[in-house]
Design a protein around this motif. Structure first.
Motif, PDB file in Angstrom:
ATOM      1  N   THR A  31      -3.559  -3.277  -4.445  1.00  0.00           N
ATOM      2  CA  THR A  31      -2.454  -3.735  -3.607  1.00  0.00           C
ATOM      3  C   THR A  31      -2.487  -2.949  -2.299  1.00  0.00           C
ATOM      4  OG1 THR A  31      -0.865  -2.158  -4.537  1.00  0.00           O
ATOM      5  CG2 THR A  31      -0.989  -4.326  -5.590  1.00  0.00           C
ATOM      6  N   LEU A  32      -1.953  -3.597  -1.286  1.00  0.00           N
ATOM      7  CA  LEU A  32      -1.898  -3.003   0.045  1.00  0.00           C
ATOM      8  C   LEU A  32      -0.464  -3.216   0.524  1.00  0.00           C
ATOM      9  CD1 LEU A  32      -3.606  -1.768   2.380  1.00  0.00           C
ATOM     10  CD2 LEU A  32      -4.003  -4.096   3.177  1.00  0.00           C
ATOM     11  N   ALA A  33       0.290  -2.122   0.599  1.00  0.00           N
ATOM     12  CA  ALA A  33       1.727  -2.196   0.880  1.00  0.00           C
ATOM     13  C   ALA A  33       2.378  -3.237  -0.032  1.00  0.00           C
ATOM     14  CB  ALA A  33       1.977  -2.529   2.350  1.00  0.00           C
ATOM     15  N   GLY A  34       1.912  -3.256  -1.276  1.00  0.00           N
ATOM     16  CA  GLY A  34       2.496  -4.156  -2.272  1.00  0.00           C
ATOM     17  C   GLY A  34       1.877  -5.542  -2.327  1.00  0.00           C
ATOM     18  N   HIS A  35       1.082  -5.920  -1.335  1.00  0.00           N
ATOM     19  CA  HIS A  35       0.438  -7.235  -1.346  1.00  0.00           C
ATOM     20  C   HIS A  35      -0.859  -7.171  -2.152  1.00  0.00           C
ATOM     21  CE1 HIS A  35       3.155  -8.500   1.840  1.00  0.00           C
ATOM     22  NE2 HIS A  35       2.871  -7.372   2.472  1.00  0.00           N
ATOM     23  N   SER A  36      -1.092  -8.191  -2.972  1.00  0.00           N
ATOM     24  CA  SER A  36      -2.333  -8.161  -3.756  1.00  0.00           C
ATOM     25  C   SER A  36      -3.511  -8.525  -2.857  1.00  0.00           C
ATOM     26  CB  SER A  36      -2.231  -9.142  -4.929  1.00  0.00           C
ATOM     27  OG  SER A  36      -2.205 -10.460  -4.427  1.00  0.00           O
ATOM     28  N   ILE A  37      -4.557  -7.757  -2.970  1.00  0.00           N
ATOM     29  CA  ILE A  37      -5.770  -8.027  -2.191  1.00  0.00           C
ATOM     30  C   ILE A  37      -7.001  -7.878  -3.084  1.00  0.00           C
ATOM     31  CG2 ILE A  37      -4.824  -7.263   0.037  1.00  0.00           C
ATOM     32  CD1 ILE A  37      -6.637  -4.657  -0.487  1.00  0.00           C
ATOM     33  N   LEU A  38      -8.104  -8.482  -2.653  1.00  0.00           N
ATOM     34  CA  LEU A  38      -9.405  -8.177  -3.239  1.00  0.00           C
ATOM     35  C   LEU A  38     -10.183  -7.435  -2.169  1.00  0.00           C
ATOM     36  CD1 LEU A  38     -10.211 -11.520  -5.125  1.00  0.00           C
ATOM     37  CD2 LEU A  38      -9.481  -9.328  -6.117  1.00  0.00           C
ATOM     38  N   ILE A  39     -11.031  -6.507  -2.595  1.00  0.00           N
ATOM     39  CA  ILE A  39     -11.671  -5.634  -1.610  1.00  0.00           C
ATOM     40  C   ILE A  39     -13.087  -5.255  -2.044  1.00  0.00           C
ATOM     41  CG2 ILE A  39     -10.502  -3.622  -2.666  1.00  0.00           C
ATOM     42  CD1 ILE A  39     -10.380  -2.390   0.215  1.00  0.00           C
ATOM     43  N   ALA A  40     -13.985  -5.192  -1.069  1.00  0.00           N
ATOM     44  CA  ALA A  40     -15.350  -4.723  -1.312  1.00  0.00           C
ATOM     45  C   ALA A  40     -15.665  -3.639  -0.299  1.00  0.00           C
ATOM     46  CB  ALA A  40     -16.345  -5.874  -1.161  1.00  0.00           C
ATOM     47  N   LYS A  90     -13.723 -15.045  -7.104  1.00  0.00           N
ATOM     48  CA  LYS A  90     -12.476 -14.665  -7.785  1.00  0.00           C
ATOM     49  C   LYS A  90     -11.267 -14.925  -6.884  1.00  0.00           C
ATOM     50  CE  LYS A  90     -10.480 -10.845 -10.458  1.00  0.00           C
ATOM     51  NZ  LYS A  90     -10.042 -11.713 -11.556  1.00  0.00           N
ATOM     52  N   ALA A  91     -11.474 -14.764  -5.576  1.00  0.00           N
ATOM     53  CA  ALA A  91     -10.379 -15.007  -4.633  1.00  0.00           C
ATOM     54  C   ALA A  91      -9.876 -16.448  -4.747  1.00  0.00           C
ATOM     55  CB  ALA A  91     -10.827 -14.710  -3.199  1.00  0.00           C
ATOM     56  N   LEU A  92     -10.784 -17.373  -5.052  1.00  0.00           N
ATOM     57  CA  LEU A  92     -10.381 -18.784  -5.146  1.00  0.00           C
ATOM     58  C   LEU A  92      -9.435 -19.015  -6.322  1.00  0.00           C
ATOM     59  CD1 LEU A  92     -13.789 -20.550  -4.352  1.00  0.00           C
ATOM     60  CD2 LEU A  92     -11.849 -20.205  -2.806  1.00  0.00           C
ATOM     61  N   THR A  93      -9.604 -18.233  -7.397  1.00  0.00           N
ATOM     62  CA  THR A  93      -8.689 -18.402  -8.539  1.00  0.00           C
ATOM     63  C   THR A  93      -7.472 -17.479  -8.439  1.00  0.00           C
ATOM     64  OG1 THR A  93     -10.217 -16.968  -9.764  1.00  0.00           O
ATOM     65  CG2 THR A  93     -10.310 -19.306 -10.244  1.00  0.00           C
ATOM     66  N   ASP A  94      -7.672 -16.243  -7.983  1.00  0.00           N
ATOM     67  CA  ASP A  94      -6.555 -15.277  -7.923  1.00  0.00           C
ATOM     68  C   ASP A  94      -5.617 -15.504  -6.741  1.00  0.00           C
ATOM     69  OD1 ASP A  94      -7.870 -14.165 -10.018  1.00  0.00           O
ATOM     70  OD2 ASP A  94      -7.872 -12.105  -9.235  1.00  0.00           O
ATOM     71  N   ARG A  95      -6.153 -16.106  -5.675  1.00  0.00           N
ATOM     72  CA  ARG A  95      -5.401 -16.305  -4.432  1.00  0.00           C
ATOM     73  C   ARG A  95      -4.659 -15.045  -3.968  1.00  0.00           C
ATOM     74  NH1 ARG A  95      -5.873 -21.101  -2.504  1.00  0.00           N
ATOM     75  NH2 ARG A  95      -4.327 -20.520  -0.948  1.00  0.00           N
ATOM     76  N   PRO A  96      -5.421 -13.994  -3.618  1.00  0.00           N
ATOM     77  CA  PRO A  96      -4.798 -12.778  -3.077  1.00  0.00           C
ATOM     78  C   PRO A  96      -4.274 -13.039  -1.666  1.00  0.00           C
ATOM     79  CG  PRO A  96      -7.165 -12.672  -2.822  1.00  0.00           C
ATOM     80  CD  PRO A  96      -6.886 -13.928  -3.603  1.00  0.00           C
ATOM     81  N   SER A  97      -3.491 -12.088  -1.149  1.00  0.00           N
ATOM     82  CA  SER A  97      -2.978 -12.228   0.220  1.00  0.00           C
ATOM     83  C   SER A  97      -4.097 -12.146   1.251  1.00  0.00           C
ATOM     84  CB  SER A  97      -1.953 -11.133   0.507  1.00  0.00           C
ATOM     85  OG  SER A  97      -0.860 -11.271  -0.372  1.00  0.00           O
ATOM     86  N   ALA A  98      -5.157 -11.395   0.910  1.00  0.00           N
ATOM     87  CA  ALA A  98      -6.293 -11.282   1.815  1.00  0.00           C
ATOM     88  C   ALA A  98      -7.492 -10.726   1.047  1.00  0.00           C
ATOM     89  CB  ALA A  98      -5.968 -10.361   2.985  1.00  0.00           C
ATOM     90  N   VAL A  99      -8.690 -10.956   1.591  1.00  0.00           N
ATOM     91  CA  VAL A  99      -9.890 -10.296   1.077  1.00  0.00           C
ATOM     92  C   VAL A  99     -10.367  -9.355   2.178  1.00  0.00           C
ATOM     93  CG1 VAL A  99     -12.243 -10.571   0.209  1.00  0.00           C
ATOM     94  CG2 VAL A  99     -10.517 -12.318  -0.309  1.00  0.00           C
ATOM     95  N   LEU A 100     -10.596  -8.091   1.812  1.00  0.00           N
ATOM     96  CA  LEU A 100     -11.056  -7.096   2.791  1.00  0.00           C
ATOM     97  C   LEU A 100     -12.505  -6.725   2.504  1.00  0.00           C
ATOM     98  CD1 LEU A 100      -7.958  -6.896   3.144  1.00  0.00           C
ATOM     99  CD2 LEU A 100      -8.237  -4.424   3.368  1.00  0.00           C
ATOM    100  N   LEU A 101     -13.337  -6.828   3.520  1.00  0.00           N
ATOM    101  CA  LEU A 101     -14.736  -6.417   3.375  1.00  0.00           C
ATOM    102  C   LEU A 101     -14.952  -5.181   4.239  1.00  0.00           C
ATOM    103  CD1 LEU A 101     -16.482  -9.930   3.745  1.00  0.00           C
ATOM    104  CD2 LEU A 101     -15.736  -8.798   1.632  1.00  0.00           C
TER     105      LEU A 101
END
Lengths: 240, 298
Positions: free
Chosen positions: B60-69, B94-105
């Motif tokens: 999470t990033l300030a409480g928002h769910s994110i995926l990160i690499a 996974k982002a397509l199924t989880d629908r996070p607020s953002a993906v960070l690379l």
């Protein structure tokens, strides 16, 4: 074979109207009686920002024309013949990677607008130049003489400090690093390699008829035994 | 603790990632304990990394769910091989199924890993397709570039596909690295040992000025964190616009204009002269000053 002979064989004599502008080409051809758009590069073009913008202008024009005329989106045949990206400080300063990303987005817009995308590799397909448009198609086909690579083994040996002899020996068993369309085919990076004696117009028709929009290259590479890890590891993470 | 003033450049990929996200919020997928190493490097008898040079997971990033690499530039220049690429592709899937607020690379990569060049090139082209799929699903993807290897080769292209490109002044972004250009075209084309020149051609300030980066931040992990939070919240309130014909025609015009405007330029100084009133001061400007002056003059 010179350009004219190649295009006569691909689309039949009188079956294409292509305009060559330096290293860039575009025009229309007939496949199974239907008009298709042809866009690409020739003479092993080093892709710089200008060529990138010619490619994107042509793609955007095809998309725009078909939207405006409300006709069903034409198939787009991308001809890849590139030695890679232009190596130049000026091009880097202006952000050549950004120009390539723009090509990628334009090709993807065409896909999402319903245009089928087929790449034909004629000549060379090398690293960044190949990545930006040729590798973006739904189906990627190589003509018999196509040279496909990231880097030749001699240069690779210099950079990796692994002897050329060792690389040559390993290349006989593994498709993973050595140049060659066959290696890319085994890994799923090229869908079809056409033979000299094939009926090329027929192969174009067949390929277009069987295009699927989803990217299945990792599964194809697994089936063909050239890429054992991409599909399962991607799945492992996607389902974590 | 993410409040420490730690250099993003000098930190490892793991340290950057942990410092960026909320404390104790990170779950790693395909972690080092699973030992998914590169079979191709093993065949060449060269050292392996248990994570193959990239860490992927959810946080999470300030409480928002994110995926990160986060790519590790210290492992073969963060270069993309079969396993490394598949981990990032899987994360985007996974982002397509989880629908996070953002993906960070957190990109720190010279591009394709030459030891497994074909696999690497194909992997990057799959990454490109995956990023576009995630964006088409309305999920923003951000690239954060501030590591020692920058973002080059195919990863330079992936970076520019992202909805936001955050760089530090020390970060570098391009297609062909200066060393490659020097080797092939000669030292007079690009002297890769002239560090100031390299930064004026590929560095964060230059990229921000020509519009290739959307944000310039200080080389501190907290600075990257606060901009990442700001951007994530921005896209929460103002959803991602899809890439359409009009936006690409607009981009086309912008790129044509850039080539005409800087027709002969070979050095960032020539760009500063067009953009800033005191071009010679640009290299020494603080990030805050740079952003302020760019904002005034843009």
């Amino acid at each position: 074979m010179n350009d004219q002979t190649i295009y006569d064989r691909l689309f039949g004599k009188g079956g294409h109207e292509l305009i060559f502008n330096g290293l860039f080409l575009q025009g229309t051809a007939r496949v199974g009686g239907q008009n298709v758009a042809v866009i690409g590069t020739r003479d092993h073009a080093a892709i710089d920002g200008s060529i990138a913008l010619q490619i994107t202008e042509a793609i955007l024009n095809v998309v725009r024309e078909d939207v405006a005329s409300r006709t069903s989106p034409r198939s787009i045949i991308l001809i890849a013949d590139t030695q890679g990206q232009a190596l130049s400080r000026h091009e880097e300063l202006l952000g050549l990677n950004g120009y390539f990303a723009h090509i990628v987005k334009c090709v993807d817009l065409a896909r999402r607008n319903g245009h089928k995308l087929l790449t034909i590799i004629n000549g060379e397909a090398v690293s960044g130049g190949f990545l930006s448009y040729g590798m973006m198609a739904d189906c990627i086909c190589a003509l018999p003489d196509a040279q496909v690579r990231v880097m030749d083994l001699r240069a690779m040996s210099r950079v990796t400090k692994i002897s050329l002899e060792r690389l040559e020996t390993l290349a006989k068993e593994s498709p993973v690093f050595a140049p060659g369309a066959e290696n890319f085919w085994r890994m799923g990076g090229i869908h079809e390699i056409w033979k000299e004696q094939d009926d090329w117009p027929q192969r174009i028709s067949n390929a277009l008829a069987h295009i699927t929009k989803a990217d299945a290259r990792a599964e194809i590479g697994l089936e063909r035994g050239g890429r054992h890890f991409a599909a399962p590891i991607s799945k492992l993470v996607a389902e974590a | 603790m993410s409040g420490l003033q730690i250099s993003f450049l000098e930190a490892s990929a793991r340290k950057r990632l942990i410092g960026l996200v909320d404390a104790n919020s990170f779950t790693e997928f395909c972690p080092p304990e699973m030992r998914k190493t590169s079979p191709h490097l093993a065949l060449l008898d060269i050292p392996l990394a248990l994570d193959d040079g990239v860490i992927v997971g959810a946080a999470t990033l300030a409480g928002h769910s994110i995926l990160i690499a986060a790519q590790e530039g210290r492992f073969y220049g963060g270069a993309v091989g079969e396993v490394h690429g598949a981990k990032i592709c899987g994360l985007l899937g996974k982002a397509l199924t989880d629908r996070p607020s953002a993906v960070l690379l957190l990109v720190d990569s010279g591009g394709v890993r030459l030891h497994e060049a074909n696999a690497g090139l194909i992997a990057i082209s799959e990454l490109v397709r995956s990023v576009l799929d995630v964006q088409a699903a309305g999920i923003p993807v951000f690239a954060l570039v501030g590591g020692s290897c920058g973002a080059f080769g195919g990863m330079g292209i992936v970076t520019r596909l992202c909805d936001e490109v955050v760089m530090s002044e020390q970060g570098r972004l391009g297609l062909s690295g200066p060393e490659v250009i020097e080797t092939v075209k000669g030292v007079e084309e690009f002297d890769s040992r002239d560090r100031a020149l390299v930064w004026r051609v590929t560095g964060g300030k230059l990229r921000r000025a020509v519009g290739e980066a959307t944000q310039l931040v200080d080389d501190l992990i907290p600075a990257f964190r606060s901009i990442a939070i700001k951007l994530t919240e921005k896209y929460q309130s103002q959803p991602l616009a899809s890439i359409d014909l009009d936006s690409l025609l607009e981009k086309q015009a912008e790129l044509v204009k850039r080539r005409a405007r800087f027709e002969r330029a070979r050095d960032g100084l020539e760009i500063w002269q067009e953009v800033f009133s005191e071009p010679s001061c640009v290299p020494d400007m603080t990030v805050a000053d740079f952003n302020r002056q760019l904002g005034v003059q843009a």
